[in-house]
Design an enzyme around this catalytic site. Structure first.
Site, PDB file in Angstrom:
ATOM      1  CB  CYS A  66      -0.981  -0.016   1.167  1.00 44.33           C
ATOM      2  SG  CYS A  66      -0.258   0.132   2.822  1.00 44.33           S
ATOM      3  CG  HIS A  99      15.409 -14.155  13.592  1.00 46.83           C
ATOM      4  ND1 HIS A  99      15.956 -13.337  14.556  1.00 46.83           N
ATOM      5  CD2 HIS A  99      16.442 -14.806  13.007  1.00 46.83           C
ATOM      6  CE1 HIS A  99      17.278 -13.494  14.564  1.00 46.83           C
ATOM      7  NE2 HIS A  99      17.598 -14.373  13.627  1.00 46.83           N
TER       8      HIS A  99
END
Ligand code: RB5
Length: 144
Positions: A66, A99
Site C-alpha cells: 500500500c 526468525h
C-alpha cells in the site's frame, strides 16, 4: 512455492514494477489486483491475499503493498496464521524469514525505491526459516 501479489492504489505502481521484475526472473505469481491507481480500501486487498496464503501455509507466500505498507500489514496480521512483515531493507527481509517465518512481505509503494524493493523481494523469496529457538516463538504467536 505459490506466490501471490496485491496492492491498493498507493502500492499499484510498485506492484507493477515488481511484477516486471518477477517475470524477468522467471518467477511465477498470481496478481490479485488492483489493476489501476483508482482509490480503493486497502483492507480488502489484505484480506484477499491473506485468504489465498492461508489456503496452503506450507507453500503459499504473498507480496502486499500500500502507500506506506503499514495499513496492509496491520490488516493482514489480523488473520490467524498470517505473519506479515513490513520491510524496508534487505536486512529486515532476511530477518523476517529467518526468525519470524513471515509468509507475507509488506512494503510501502510511496516509501521505497523499486531497486531496493527488488532486492528485498529476492531476499524474502530465497531465505529459509531458521527454526530452532525461533520455532517455539512462532508457535507461541500462533497460540494467541
Ligand atoms: C491510501 O491513501 C493509503 O492510506 C494507503 O495506501 C496506506 O498507506 C495505508 O496504510
Amino acid at each position: 512455492m505459490t506466490l501471490f501479489i496485491a496492492s491498493d492504489h498507493g502500492g499499484f505502481e510498485l506492484k507493477e514494477d515488481i511484477k516486471s521484475f518477477l517475470m524477468q526472473q522467471n518467477i511465477d505469481f498470481e496478481d490479485l489486483g488492483v489493476n489501476s491507481s483508482e482509490s480503493v480500501n486497502y483492507p480488502d486487498l489484505a484480506q484477499k491475499i491473506s485468504r489465498k496464503v492461508l489456503e496452503n501455509l506450507s507453500t503459499n507466500r504473498g507480496i502486499l503493498l500500500c502507500g506506506s505498507g503499514i495499513g496492509v500489514s496491520i490488516a493482514a496480521n489480523r488473520h490467524k496464521g498470517i505473519r506479515a512483515a513490513l520491510v524496508d531493507s534487505v536486512t529486515l527481509a532476511h530477518l523476517s524469514r529467518e526468525h519470524n517465518d513471515a509468509n507475507i512481505l509488506c512494503m510501502g509503494g510511496r516509501i521505497i525505491g523499486k531497486e531496493v524493493a527488488f532486492e528485498i523481494v529476492t531476499t524474502f523469496l530465497n531465505t529459509e526459516f531458521q527454526g530452532g529457538r525461533h520455532q517455539k516463538r512462532v508457535e507461541l504467536i500462533e497460540e494467541f
